[in-house]
Scaffold this motif. Structure first.
Motif, short mmCIF file in Angstrom:
data_model
loop_
_atom_site.label_atom_id
_atom_site.label_comp_id
_atom_site.label_asym_id
_atom_site.label_seq_id
_atom_site.Cartn_x
_atom_site.Cartn_y
_atom_site.Cartn_z
N SER A 656 0.83 -1.20 0.00
CA SER A 656 0.00 0.00 0.00
C SER A 656 0.86 1.24 0.00
O SER A 656 2.06 1.20 0.27
CB SER A 656 -0.93 0.01 1.22
OG SER A 656 -0.18 0.07 2.41
N VAL A 691 -3.21 11.87 -6.33
CA VAL A 691 -3.28 10.86 -7.40
C VAL A 691 -3.93 11.51 -8.62
O VAL A 691 -4.95 12.18 -8.49
CB VAL A 691 -4.10 9.63 -6.97
CG1 VAL A 691 -4.09 8.57 -8.07
CG2 VAL A 691 -3.59 9.04 -5.66
N ASP A 693 -4.65 10.14 -12.64
CA ASP A 693 -4.51 9.19 -13.74
C ASP A 693 -5.35 9.69 -14.90
O ASP A 693 -6.55 9.39 -14.98
CB ASP A 693 -4.95 7.79 -13.30
CG ASP A 693 -4.62 6.73 -14.36
OD1 ASP A 693 -4.43 7.11 -15.54
OD2 ASP A 693 -4.56 5.54 -14.01
N VAL A 783 -8.88 0.97 -8.77
CA VAL A 783 -8.19 1.07 -7.49
C VAL A 783 -9.17 1.11 -6.32
O VAL A 783 -10.36 1.43 -6.49
CB VAL A 783 -7.30 2.33 -7.51
CG1 VAL A 783 -8.16 3.58 -7.48
CG2 VAL A 783 -6.31 2.34 -6.37
N THR A 807 -4.12 3.72 -0.33
CA THR A 807 -4.52 3.19 -1.64
C THR A 807 -4.10 1.73 -1.75
O THR A 807 -3.00 1.35 -1.34
CB THR A 807 -3.88 3.99 -2.78
OG1 THR A 807 -2.47 4.03 -2.60
CG2 THR A 807 -4.41 5.40 -2.82
N THR A 810 -3.13 -0.72 -6.57
CA THR A 810 -2.66 0.36 -7.44
C THR A 810 -2.17 -0.15 -8.79
O THR A 810 -2.03 0.64 -9.73
CB THR A 810 -1.51 1.12 -6.74
OG1 THR A 810 -0.51 0.16 -6.33
CG2 THR A 810 -2.03 1.85 -5.51
N LEU A 813 -4.08 0.82 -12.00
CA LEU A 813 -4.03 2.15 -12.62
C LEU A 813 -3.07 2.13 -13.80
O LEU A 813 -2.21 1.26 -13.92
CB LEU A 813 -3.59 3.19 -11.59
CG LEU A 813 -4.60 3.45 -10.47
CD1 LEU A 813 -3.99 4.32 -9.39
CD2 LEU A 813 -5.85 4.14 -11.02
N GLY A 822 0.78 9.01 -6.37
CA GLY A 822 0.60 8.22 -7.58
C GLY A 822 1.86 7.95 -8.36
O GLY A 822 1.98 6.91 -9.03
N TYR A 825 3.27 4.44 -7.69
CA TYR A 825 2.42 3.25 -7.75
C TYR A 825 3.03 2.11 -8.56
O TYR A 825 2.68 0.95 -8.36
CB TYR A 825 1.05 3.60 -8.32
CG TYR A 825 0.15 4.33 -7.34
CD1 TYR A 825 0.51 4.49 -6.01
CD2 TYR A 825 -1.07 4.88 -7.76
CE1 TYR A 825 -0.31 5.16 -5.13
CE2 TYR A 825 -1.89 5.55 -6.88
CZ TYR A 825 -1.51 5.69 -5.57
OH TYR A 825 -2.33 6.36 -4.69
#
Length: 904
Positions: A656, A691, A693, A783, A807, A810, A813, A822, A825
């Motif tokens: 995590s 984060v 994306d 996620v 999170t 991951t 993603l 992020g 990740y």
């Protein structure tokens, strides 16, 4: 210090003058005698010890750097305090003086023969006293430390001086200064003055920690022959943020400069009966080279070492010039050649060799002797058969990570020396800590080459490529610099096997007649098409005319440069030749070290400290470490490096990434069986992107909140108090605060209270809220986010409720995911080396190589609250200082956004 309150004033400098010498690196920290340091930053405010000033003055005169570091502190308490002084300096520099002024009394260092100084040190240790020592610190630095007990209402001033000849690499002189103050300093000044009679062609100064606000504070004035650089931030300008007590100065300050080069003969300075000659003529064509790469593929090279070697060789082979010739040898217990002779470096041949190298794996033992002899034999045979150009340089570059088979190192050295016959250069690269560096160093020097250590780390590939770049473009061979026998004596080395592009040859000597105003200088060498010849008449340099507005502050620099260079070369001669030659060279180096007050591997500096209450004194011993001693220190630090399994925490959750607490960011890296952590400090109301994306349309932002009011200790705690979560493709938007959770989807608004448990299940998102504890958000085919609520007593005068963000899953993603969390990740490559004691005994420091940066990190821990929201589970991690600088992409301010659901 019996019965006294111990105060550690850590004035930690860094990489010294290699210019812009180091900043103070440290803080006032409380130490209850020998007890562990706890709550240092909080308690230090109540201790009446003030750092009045930190001043660094670095003067560079014709490449010779002279640095003086001065720091003054006052004990304002009514009891005596112990003050510690620590600094880092370049391993190539020699300490020339260390002094302390206490209550008007000066305590000066005395340079003694190391064996005599060692007896004083051993006496101090046997009586339980501490003696300051120089210890290895990373790849390029050494750490110097000393402590002294200061009476009430008294001042102490520390003064450290060291000198060094700057080396030219890749076409410039680079001055790297590691600056880690760890506290703000009242009167903080760094001044560097560079005097170069040849004229300065360019000066560049930059630092990893310089924000736009601090850039104007670096003052740079460059005239034809002088550069002045200064950095003097105020206490307020040093502040890491408007509400923070810490300093933002944390990282590397780097200066690069070069000089004008217009004369083929070079530049000669004559001052006070000594001369120095710098030779690096411009615009010379490169000489073709014939290089045999000898690659260790024994079993110990397995895994990452072998992969990095293959990667580096791909790039090195690609950089070969078409007029070069090359060969590749792989060895373990057997020796295997790519081709039986050297081959011209055409595009087709290079591509074929790259495929050959790609297929290199590790196996077997280390038959180094036969591999080296095979490489030498190929060069000798090809030159005899005239398969390689007459005007070209022959070299062998060997990479190995271990001890050769058989154990008779002297026999290998003799075999290679006899086979080479002084007709080629051998460069040995020792990979890691298991090599015998002394053996490789001697092996190389006996065959006109050098040895270089390649440190295990994520940047090993770059180290290999960097070394090759240094030697890839020879300009001249067999360079002789000649001076009249009746005019000069005591010359340093004046014959050089080769001159490489971007480097420089330096020769120094003493005039036989101090009144001599000029003499003839001649330089000869072998170039690509014809012999190089240059001559000219040199004359005394009148510094008063050249720098009419400057006080003549460094008049003996040519003599000290000559002594520095002579001692270095004598120390090298002390490793090779006959027994008598070694003894004579070592004895002369010792005499000169004592005469010129240099702390070299043969001498130590002893400072007798003031008497303490029990009437005894404890000497400070400053040593100069050899490369072998540095290597042994690294082996010892690795020996005591805790095994990764000891860092496993008890909570067996999936890998995590989270931010919780004040705000503490945690990056768990299961592939490395370790974790990284950093803090982000900013003012309440700041919103950070955590984060983002863009491919999946996912966005998470967090807003910082602060305490209700400023606590008595003046330290405001900040946390995350609101999160905004968006999945644009699914049409989902959540706003999570410490009061409630708002869910927007398909034009509908649902409000959930933390005071009740609830769940929402839909086609695109599942939400589970556990009363006063956690919120779990699972996005369809994507996620999973977990938000924890930390409840604080409602009547607490300062603190308030706050949130943590975690999170999971991951890997679902896209590769374009970014943000403060992020960006990690999909993993991050890093290497930790040089474990060493930190300010707190249970939190050692280390050097981390990550994203092309070299960082000082501290072993610590953060708490994972998923299993126990009240107490949490300790998760060990490597802490990156200064808002994650060097680990995160860019700066923390790059991640601020204007709204909870905004991208900018």
């Amino acid at each position: 210090m019996s019965g006294l309150l111990g105060v550690r004033l850590l004035l930690l400098w860094a990489s010294a003058c290699l210019m812009l010498p180091s900043l103070v690196q440290g803080a006032v920290v409380i130490s209850g005698g020998r007890e562990a340091l706890k709550g240092a930053e909080r308690v230090a405010r109540s201790v009446q010890v003030e750092v009045h000033s930190v001043k660094v003055d670095c003067t560079v005169t014709s490449r010779f750097a002279h640095t003086v570091m001065t720091s003054t502190a006052m004990n304002k308490a009514n009891t005596s305090q112990e003050v510690f002084f620590e600094m880092e300096l370049p391993k190539t520099a020699y300490i020339t003086n260390f002094s302390m002024e206490i209550e008007g009394q000066m305590y000066h260092g005395e340079v003694k023969e190391k064996e005599k100084a060692k007896k004083q040190y051993e006496k101090a240790v046997s009586t339980g006293q501490t003696a300051g020592l120089v210890k290895a610190s990373g790849r390029k630095m050494e750490k110097f430390s000393v402590s002294v007990n200061i009476a009430a209402e008294s001042n102490v001033t520390f003064i450290l001086t060291y000198e060094e000849l700057l080396q030219r690499k890749f076409g410039n002189y680079e001055i790297q200064t590691r600056v880690k103050p760890k506290q703000r300093v009242q009167d903080f000044q760094i001044v560097a003055n560079i005097y170069e009679p040849q004229g300065i062609s360019f000066v560049d100064a930059h630092a990893s920690f310089l924000s736009n606000d601090l850039l104007p504070l670096v003052e740079k004035t460059v005239t034809d022959k002088k550069a002045h650089i200064s950095f003097s931030p105020t206490m307020e300008q040093q502040r890491s943020c408007s509400d923070c007590d810490g300093t933002l100065i944390d990282g590397d300050f780097i200066i690069k400069y070069d000089v004008n080069r217009v004369h083929n003969i070079g530049d000669i300075q004559i001052v006070n009966g000594y001369f120095v000659h710098f030779f690096a003529p411009p615009d010379l064509p490169r000489v073709p080279k014939n290089v045999v790469f000898v690659i260790d593929r024994s079993g110990s090279m397995s895994g990452r070492k072998m992969a990095q070697t293959r990667e580096a060789m791909q790039a090195i082979l690609k950089e070969l010039h078409e007029d070069d010739h090359f060969a590749v040898i792989r060895f373990d217990s057997r020796v295997e050649t790519w081709r039986e002779t050297l081959t011209k470096a055409t595009a087709e041949n290079v591509a074929s060799a790259q495929e050959y190298v790609k297929d290199t794996d590790s196996r077997g033992s280390t038959n180094m002797n036969d591999a080296l002899l095979r490489g030498v034999e190929m060069l000798v045979n090809d030159r005899q058969e005239k398969r390689i150009p007459e005007r070209s340089i022959d070299m062998v570059i060997m990479l190995t990570d271990g001890m050769p088979d058989g154990g008779d190192l002297g026999m290998i050295q003799q075999n290679v020396r006899n086979a080479a016959g002084g007709n080629l250069s051998l460069f040995c690269l020792g990979f890691g800590n298991d090599v015998d560096y002394s053996f490789l160093d001697t092996l190389s020097k006996e065959s006109k080459g050098v040895a270089r250590r390649i440190y295990e780390g994520s940047d090993a590939t770059l180290q290999l490529q960097g070394f090759y770049e240094e030697v890839s473009s020879p300009l001249l061979l067999e360079v002789d610099l000649r001076y009249p026998d009746n005019a000069v004596d005591s010359l340093t080395t004046n014959h050089f096997n080769q001159l490489f592009n971007g480097s420089e040859i330096v020769v120094a000597g003493r005039l036989m007649d101090n009144d001599l105003n000029n003499f003839l200088v001649e330089v000869y060498g072998q170039g690509i098409e014809e012999d190089f010849k240059a001559q000219g008449q040199t004359s005394v340099t009148d510094w008063g005319v050249m720098y009419p507005d400057e006080e003549y502050i460094f008049g003996d620099f040519t003599e000290r440069l000559w002594a520095y260079l002579t001692i270095q070369q004598l120390l090298e001669k002390g490793k090779t030749g006959s027994t008598d030659e070694k003894e004579n060279a070592t004895a002369k180096a010792l005499d000169m070290s004592l005469q010129y007050h240099f702390v070299t591997p043969l001498t130590s500096m002893v400072v007798t400290k003031p008497e303490t209450e029990d009437g005894t004194d404890s000497p400070l011993i400053a040593d100069k470490l050899t490369e072998e001693q540095r290597q042994e220190a690294e082996r010892q630090s690795r020996r005591y490096m805790p095994h990764p399994t000891s860092y496993q925490h008890t909570y067996n959750a999936p890998p995590s990434y989270f931010v919780d607490g004040d705000p503490h960011f945690m990056i768990e890296l299961p592939d490395s069986n370790d974790a990284l952590c950093f803090n982000i400090n900013d003012k309440p109301g700041t919103i950070f992107n955590l984060v983002k994306d863009p491919k999946q349309g996912i966005l998470v932002n967090g807003e910082v909140i602060g305490d209700k009011m400023i606590p008595p200790d003046g330290k405001i705690n900040t946390y995350f108090g609101r999160f905004g979560i968006i999945h644009q493709a699914l049409g989902v938007r959540l706003m999570v605060s410490t009061q409630d959770v708002l869910v927007f989807q398909d034009g509908q608004l649902v409000r959930l209270q933390w005071s009740d448990s609830a769940s929402l299940k839909g086609p695109n998102v599942d939400i589970v809220l556990t009363k006063d504890r956690s919120l779990t958000v699972t996005l369809k085919d994507s996620v999973k986010f977990v938000v924890l609520l930390h409840k604080v007593w409602a009547k607490h005068p300062y603190h308030r409720d706050y949130l943590g963000f975690y999170t999971l899953d991951t890997h679902l993603l896209s590769s374009s995911v970014h943000g403060l969390l992020g960006q990690f990740y999909h993993g991050v490559e890093f290497e930790v080396t040089d474990l060493r004691p930190g300010e707190v005994p249970e939190k050692p420091d280390a050097t981390m190589f990550v994203k092309g940066q070299q960082l000082n990190v501290t072993r610590g821990w953060q708490r994972d609250f998923r299993r126990d929201v009240k107490n949490g589970d300790n998760v060990p991690c490597w802490f990156i200082h200064n808002n994650g600088t060097g680990l995160i992409d860019g700066e923390a301010s790059d991640y601020t956004v204007s709204g909870l659901f905004k991208t900018a």
